[in-house]
Each structure stands twice: as C-alpha cells, then as structure tokens.
Design a protein around this motif. Structure first.
Motif, PDB file in Angstrom:
ATOM      1  N   LYS A   9       0.806  -1.217   0.000  1.00  0.00           N
ATOM      2  CA  LYS A   9       0.000   0.000   0.000  1.00  0.00           C
ATOM      3  C   LYS A   9       0.835   1.262   0.000  1.00  0.00           C
ATOM      4  O   LYS A   9       0.472   2.254  -0.613  1.00  0.00           O
ATOM      5  CB  LYS A   9      -0.911   0.026   1.231  1.00  0.00           C
ATOM      6  N   VAL A  10       1.896   1.294   0.727  1.00  0.00           N
ATOM      7  CA  VAL A  10       2.648   2.531   0.881  1.00  0.00           C
ATOM      8  C   VAL A  10       4.112   2.290   0.584  1.00  0.00           C
ATOM      9  O   VAL A  10       4.739   1.447   1.189  1.00  0.00           O
ATOM     10  CB  VAL A  10       2.515   3.087   2.321  1.00  0.00           C
ATOM     11  N   ILE A  11       4.643   3.002  -0.389  1.00  0.00           N
ATOM     12  CA  ILE A  11       6.073   2.953  -0.654  1.00  0.00           C
ATOM     13  C   ILE A  11       6.556   4.374  -0.834  1.00  0.00           C
ATOM     14  O   ILE A  11       5.784   5.286  -1.038  1.00  0.00           O
ATOM     15  CB  ILE A  11       6.415   2.111  -1.902  1.00  0.00           C
ATOM     16  N   ALA A  12       7.840   4.581  -0.762  1.00  0.00           N
ATOM     17  CA  ALA A  12       8.406   5.927  -0.964  1.00  0.00           C
ATOM     18  C   ALA A  12       8.901   6.044  -2.387  1.00  0.00           C
ATOM     19  O   ALA A  12       9.419   5.102  -2.959  1.00  0.00           O
ATOM     20  CB  ALA A  12       9.568   6.164   0.017  1.00  0.00           C
ATOM     21  N   VAL A  13       8.722   7.232  -2.947  1.00  0.00           N
ATOM     22  CA  VAL A  13       9.198   7.462  -4.303  1.00  0.00           C
ATOM     23  C   VAL A  13      10.712   7.655  -4.278  1.00  0.00           C
ATOM     24  O   VAL A  13      11.238   8.356  -3.444  1.00  0.00           O
ATOM     25  CB  VAL A  13       8.521   8.721  -4.894  1.00  0.00           C
ATOM     26  N   SER A  14      11.392   7.023  -5.204  1.00  0.00           N
ATOM     27  CA  SER A  14      12.827   7.246  -5.346  1.00  0.00           C
ATOM     28  C   SER A  14      13.113   7.478  -6.814  1.00  0.00           C
ATOM     29  O   SER A  14      13.234   6.547  -7.597  1.00  0.00           O
ATOM     30  CB  SER A  14      13.602   6.034  -4.833  1.00  0.00           C
ATOM     31  N   LEU A  48     -10.862  -1.969  -7.822  1.00  0.00           N
ATOM     32  CA  LEU A  48      -9.839  -1.217  -8.534  1.00  0.00           C
ATOM     33  C   LEU A  48      -8.529  -1.271  -7.765  1.00  0.00           C
ATOM     34  O   LEU A  48      -8.481  -0.984  -6.569  1.00  0.00           O
ATOM     35  CB  LEU A  48     -10.271   0.244  -8.691  1.00  0.00           C
ATOM     36  N   GLU A  49      -7.460  -1.650  -8.459  1.00  0.00           N
ATOM     37  CA  GLU A  49      -6.117  -1.534  -7.911  1.00  0.00           C
ATOM     38  C   GLU A  49      -5.475  -0.330  -8.579  1.00  0.00           C
ATOM     39  O   GLU A  49      -5.326  -0.283  -9.803  1.00  0.00           O
ATOM     40  CB  GLU A  49      -5.310  -2.805  -8.164  1.00  0.00           C
ATOM     41  N   VAL A  50      -5.108   0.640  -7.777  1.00  0.00           N
ATOM     42  CA  VAL A  50      -4.670   1.921  -8.329  1.00  0.00           C
ATOM     43  C   VAL A  50      -3.421   2.418  -7.614  1.00  0.00           C
ATOM     44  O   VAL A  50      -3.297   2.303  -6.389  1.00  0.00           O
ATOM     45  CB  VAL A  50      -5.815   2.965  -8.223  1.00  0.00           C
ATOM     46  N   SER A  51      -2.480   2.939  -8.381  1.00  0.00           N
ATOM     47  CA  SER A  51      -1.279   3.561  -7.809  1.00  0.00           C
ATOM     48  C   SER A  51      -1.435   5.079  -7.859  1.00  0.00           C
ATOM     49  O   SER A  51      -2.051   5.618  -8.777  1.00  0.00           O
ATOM     50  CB  SER A  51      -0.027   3.117  -8.572  1.00  0.00           C
ATOM     51  N   TRP A  52      -0.846   5.751  -6.867  1.00  0.00           N
ATOM     52  CA  TRP A  52      -1.081   7.191  -6.729  1.00  0.00           C
ATOM     53  C   TRP A  52       0.181   7.866  -6.213  1.00  0.00           C
ATOM     54  O   TRP A  52       0.640   7.586  -5.113  1.00  0.00           O
ATOM     55  CB  TRP A  52      -2.245   7.408  -5.764  1.00  0.00           C
ATOM     56  N   THR A  53       0.747   8.749  -7.005  1.00  0.00           N
ATOM     57  CA  THR A  53       1.865   9.581  -6.567  1.00  0.00           C
ATOM     58  C   THR A  53       1.290  10.817  -5.899  1.00  0.00           C
ATOM     59  O   THR A  53       0.647  11.636  -6.557  1.00  0.00           O
ATOM     60  CB  THR A  53       2.763   9.977  -7.746  1.00  0.00           C
ATOM     61  N   ALA A  54       1.520  10.943  -4.603  1.00  0.00           N
ATOM     62  CA  ALA A  54       0.879  12.003  -3.817  1.00  0.00           C
ATOM     63  C   ALA A  54       1.916  12.747  -2.982  1.00  0.00           C
ATOM     64  O   ALA A  54       2.991  12.227  -2.674  1.00  0.00           O
ATOM     65  CB  ALA A  54      -0.197  11.407  -2.914  1.00  0.00           C
ATOM     66  N   GLU A  71     -10.035   2.184   1.521  1.00  0.00           N
ATOM     67  CA  GLU A  71     -10.077   1.143   0.502  1.00  0.00           C
ATOM     68  C   GLU A  71     -11.395   0.368   0.541  1.00  0.00           C
ATOM     69  O   GLU A  71     -11.990   0.059  -0.498  1.00  0.00           O
ATOM     70  CB  GLU A  71      -8.905   0.184   0.684  1.00  0.00           C
ATOM     71  N   GLU A  72     -11.843   0.101   1.750  1.00  0.00           N
ATOM     72  CA  GLU A  72     -13.112  -0.616   1.910  1.00  0.00           C
ATOM     73  C   GLU A  72     -14.276   0.216   1.373  1.00  0.00           C
ATOM     74  O   GLU A  72     -15.155  -0.298   0.669  1.00  0.00           O
ATOM     75  CB  GLU A  72     -13.333  -0.946   3.391  1.00  0.00           C
ATOM     76  N   THR A  77      -7.709  -1.091  -3.888  1.00  0.00           N
ATOM     77  CA  THR A  77      -6.416  -1.298  -3.247  1.00  0.00           C
ATOM     78  C   THR A  77      -5.522  -0.187  -3.759  1.00  0.00           C
ATOM     79  O   THR A  77      -5.331  -0.046  -4.969  1.00  0.00           O
ATOM     80  CB  THR A  77      -5.811  -2.666  -3.617  1.00  0.00           C
ATOM     81  N   ILE A  78      -5.012   0.621  -2.839  1.00  0.00           N
ATOM     82  CA  ILE A  78      -4.274   1.832  -3.215  1.00  0.00           C
ATOM     83  C   ILE A  78      -2.794   1.669  -2.885  1.00  0.00           C
ATOM     84  O   ILE A  78      -2.435   1.315  -1.763  1.00  0.00           O
ATOM     85  CB  ILE A  78      -4.819   3.073  -2.468  1.00  0.00           C
TER      86      ILE A  78
END
Length: 506
Positions: A9-14, A48-54, A71-72, A77-78
């Motif tokens: 769900k949560v990763i850091a942008v590199s 929906l499985e969606v990626s989001w740069t925030a 998500e629920e 799934t974000i």
C-alpha cells in the motif's frame, strides 16, 4: 479493465532520473494521445487496484489504519508513492522526464515549467467531457475548471480549495502581556513585530524573541501576503487595454520589499529566513522564538506542536490588514485550484479504466470518505459534539493515521465542519471570508509558451533578487538590473504571450 499485480500500500518514491529526458518523454507520450476504447464501458462497482503519486506534508507516511477503511469504502487497493513536499519539484520533474508514473499523479505545481510542458504534451488524459458523469465531480464550478485548464483542455481533476487561504497567526498571550491590540493595518503590524522583538513579550528577561518567523519562499512565506496588504497585484496586473505588467514592476511590490527590508534590518524578521524550511519555521514558532506566522490554516497544528513546550501559548488568526488605501486584499492561489489529479496515458490505457478511476476520485469526495481523510475513524480519532463540533480525540494518533492523507483530499470546500477548537473554527471562517476580497492572478487560465518552457528559471531570478534586496545585498538599482535581466531572458516574451492569449479569450 487491465489486471495489475498486487502491491504494497505505501512505498516511498525514489526518482533519480535526469530531467533532461523530459522533452523526449513528453514526445513519446504525445504519440499515444488517442488511447480511448471504442465504448468506454466500465463497472463502477468493480474492484480497482490503483497507484497514486501524492504529496507528503508530514515526516512519515500514514499507517494502514485509516487507509484500510478508505479502501473498503471505495472498493480499491491503493498503492501510494509518497513524495515529500520539500523535494516535490525535483522528484516530480524527474518522474515526468523518466515516464515512471502512477495511475494518478498529484500535480500541485501548475506554474512549474516541466509540469506545464508535460500537461500540454498530451501525456495526460483530458477529462473535460467526463466530469459531468459523476455526482461529485459535476459540482466543480465552471470557473474552477477554467482556471485549471490549459488552452481549454482540463488535464486532470482540480484540487478544490478556498480562494484565499493566507493570513496571519499571532501570539495573543504576547499581545496581552504587552498591552497591545491585534493589528489592523501595516503600521500597527510593524509595531507589533517591533514589540515582539524588543519588549520581552514572554517575560523571561532575555532577548530571545522576534516578530516574524519566516521561511525560504516568497509565495508561501510572509512576503506574498504582505504584498497583498500593500496592494500589489497577484502575479500580474492587466489594464483595460489588455497590457500585462508583472507584480514586481509595481510600486506596491517595491514598498513591500522596503517594508520587509526594514523588518529584517531591525531584527523583526528572523535573520535566517532565507535558509529556513517550513518544518523548521513551524518548530521555531512552537518553541516560542517568534510571535507572527503567515498561514491561518496552520493554527491548530502550531498549538499542538507547542504542547509541553509552550503550554501558555494562545493564538489568534487575522485575515484583515488594511493597506495604505484602507482596503483589504489577499492573494488567491491559482483561483481556488490547488493542483490536478492527473492520469497518465502511459498507465491509464483506455477510456474504461479512466472512467473507473474517475469514479474512485468521485467517491473520495463523498462525506464518508472525506471524513476518513479529514478526521479518521469516528470514536477512535475524532468525535462530533451535540451541535456537530468536530474534535480530534488523540492528536498524536491522528497525526500518524490521518494527517498525511488530508492533503490528498480532492476537495476542501465540498463539506464544512465546525471545529471544536474555537480558534481553528475562527480561522476556517476567516478563510471563507477571504473570498470576498481575494485578488486573482489573471494568467491562471492563460497560456504562455515562454512560461511553459522557462517560467521556473525566470521566476528564480526575481525570487533571488527580492531576497537580496530584503537582506540589503542589493539596492533599487540592483533590483532593477535583475528585472531587466528577467525581461531580456524571456519576461517580455511572456508578457506579450499572455496579452495575446488574453485577447484571444475575450
């Protein structure tokens, strides 16, 4: 709908790719500018499985506690790719250059040259014709859509914000200690800054306080707000003949520089402001090192940060400081547009997928999800009083679970809450009152090729020159020399292009 692999769900942008790849990436995306499926049919209730740069405005990403509930509620799934706000310019520019993007990209720097070029290149979907198909998105006012558009195309869902969110926060306990009333004009504000610096407002017998605590930004520090009070235009002025004049060529801008320079020379403006980050600015204020802060929206956060350090701190928000002519003004950030939720064609392959993601954005504006992103879980993070007063139960827990998500709310204006903290509620009301005298930037809905290509580097010329003037490193002649450099480097071309775009839009 395309199938995506399951992801955390949560990763850091590199993102370390050189921004020199931008034009090539933009060209490649432009070649894929027509990706619509023939029917655009989609199931709004499908998972929906969606990626989001925030953008991340807090030290750490949120926990999964509230994210699970979002998500629920949205059947998603974000995967959040968090970009620290302090490094957003570098990170987003690199992402646009490399083409390594998410399904949703939060673009909050709409005046940034690289962002502007990417939007115009065809890299992102134009969502203009889709918004009215959704219950919440169709409520976005036409003027907001126009302000967020480029050449009539809307390359994402606008983040909706109040027109004028700026203003001042002052230490009311310091005013009371010194027998002062809240300032109502520029002269009184200067006197308060002097007294907060020289008259020992905290009563500790030490020379350890200053008036303004500031940071290394013209726009979001004190300068832009002070220039509003002085009567400067917001970015540009346009006369009845359609001639555009940059704000820094006006008398009001010069008077603001002189006002700020006088504050700085006398120590009423923190000496290290030009190298101070927002987080450090807030921390110093919370530690009791200064008594004037720019940004009414932060009033509650500052009070929380001061707990255990400055428990006696009492704050007051102020939105009206009269200018030399007695009028009230405040600059408006992008005419109520805080950026775009944009959808890259490289990731969102067809119209059906776009529509499902737009349904997700629409769902985020629902009251249930808005409350999750604003307050968290009722009974755990917040409660509502008998009259609907919103009250956070555990600030520390709220900051970990909820606060990082709040800056990604698509709209801050659709739902109104009554804050249980009377000072925060007052700040909210004053921000809404600012709409009455907000000064808009006339170039927001206009396009300039020079601004798209070199706007950021041209802006830096003026930012550096203004800082140098405030700190006494150059005089008026030196500042004019930098203005002339700006003109020759593309500023004059930018003005002409805005004039042409303005006339064409009439």
């Amino acid at each position: 709908m395309k199938k995506k692999s399951k992801f955390p769900k949560v990763i850091a942008v590199s993102l370390l790719v050189s921004s020199q790849l931008l034009l090539a990436a933009c060209s490649e995306k432009s070649n894929n500018s027509s990706n619509e499926s023939s029917s655009g049919t989609y199931d709004p209730n499908s998972h929906l499985e969606v990626s989001w740069t925030a953008m991340l405005h807090t030290p750490s990403p949120p926990t999964d506690v509230v994210l699970d509930k979002i998500e629920e509620a949205t059947n998603t799934t974000i995967k959040f790719n968090w970009v620290p706000d302090a490094s957003k310019e570098e990170r987003i520019t690199a992402a646009l250059a490399s083409g390594e993007l998410s399904d949703i990209v939060s673009l909050t720097m709409l005046r940034n040259s690289s962002v502007r070029q990417s939007l115009k290149s065809g890299m992102f979907w134009d969502v203009s014709k889709y918004l009215d198909e959704y219950e919440n998105l169709k409520q976005i006012p036409e003027e907001v859509r126009t302000a967020a558009s480029i050449d009539g195309s809307l390359y994402g869902v606008p983040f909706q914000k109040n027109l004028g969110r700026s203003g001042l926060i002052l230490r009311k306990d310091w005013l009371d200690n010194l027998g002062l009333e809240p300032p109502t004009n520029l002269e009184e504000l200067y006197e308060v800054a002097r007294a907060f610096t020289e008259d020992d407002p905290d009563g500790n017998g030490k020379d350890d306080t200053t008036g303004f605590i500031d940071r290394s930004e013209l726009r979001y520090g004190s300068f832009k707000t002070l220039s509003s009070y002085h009567g400067a235009p917001n970015g540009w002025a346009v006369d009845e003949n359609g001639k555009f004049t940059p704000e820094f060529e006006t008398e009001a801008y010069l008077e603001t520089m002189k006002y700020s320079r006088k504050l700085y020379e006398n120590g009423y403006l923190a000496k290290d402001f030009a190298v101070t980050a927002k987080s450090d600015q807030q921390e110093k204020f919370a530690q009791g090192k200064a008594g004037i802060y720019t940004g009414m929206v932060d009033i509650k956060n500052l009070k929380v940060m001061a707990e255990g350090v400055q428990d006696q701190m009492e704050l007051i928000p102020i939105n009206k400081i009269a200018g030399p002519d007695g009028e009230h003004r405040i600059w408006s950030e992008n005419s109520g547009v805080g950026g775009l939720l944009a959808f890259p064609k490289s990731e969102v392959k067809d119209e059906a997928e776009l529509k499902r993601i737009l349904q997700f954005i629409d769902n985020l504006i629902d009251k249930e999800v808005y409350m999750l992103m604003t307050g968290g879980i009722e009974g755990t993070h917040y409660e509502l009083g008998e009259n609907g007063e919103f009250n956070i139960l555990d600030d520390a827990q709220w900051q970990k679970d909820v606060q990082p998500l709040s800056s990604s709310r698509p709209s801050e204006v659709t739902h109104e809450l009554v804050d249980a903290d009377p000072k925060k509620q007052l700040a909210n009301e004053l921000i809404r009152e600012n709409d009455k005298f907000a000064v808009l930037d006339p170039t927001v809905p206009l396009d300039s090729q020079t601004a798209n290509e070199r706007g950021t580097e041209l802006e830096k010329i003026i930012i550096d020159a203004t800082f140098k003037f405030i700190m006494g490193e150059i005089d008026e002649a030196g500042f004019q020399k930098e203005v002339d450099k700006w003109k020759k480097s593309g500023g004059d071309d930018m003005a002409k292009e805005y004039e042409e775009a303005y006339k064409a839009a009439k």
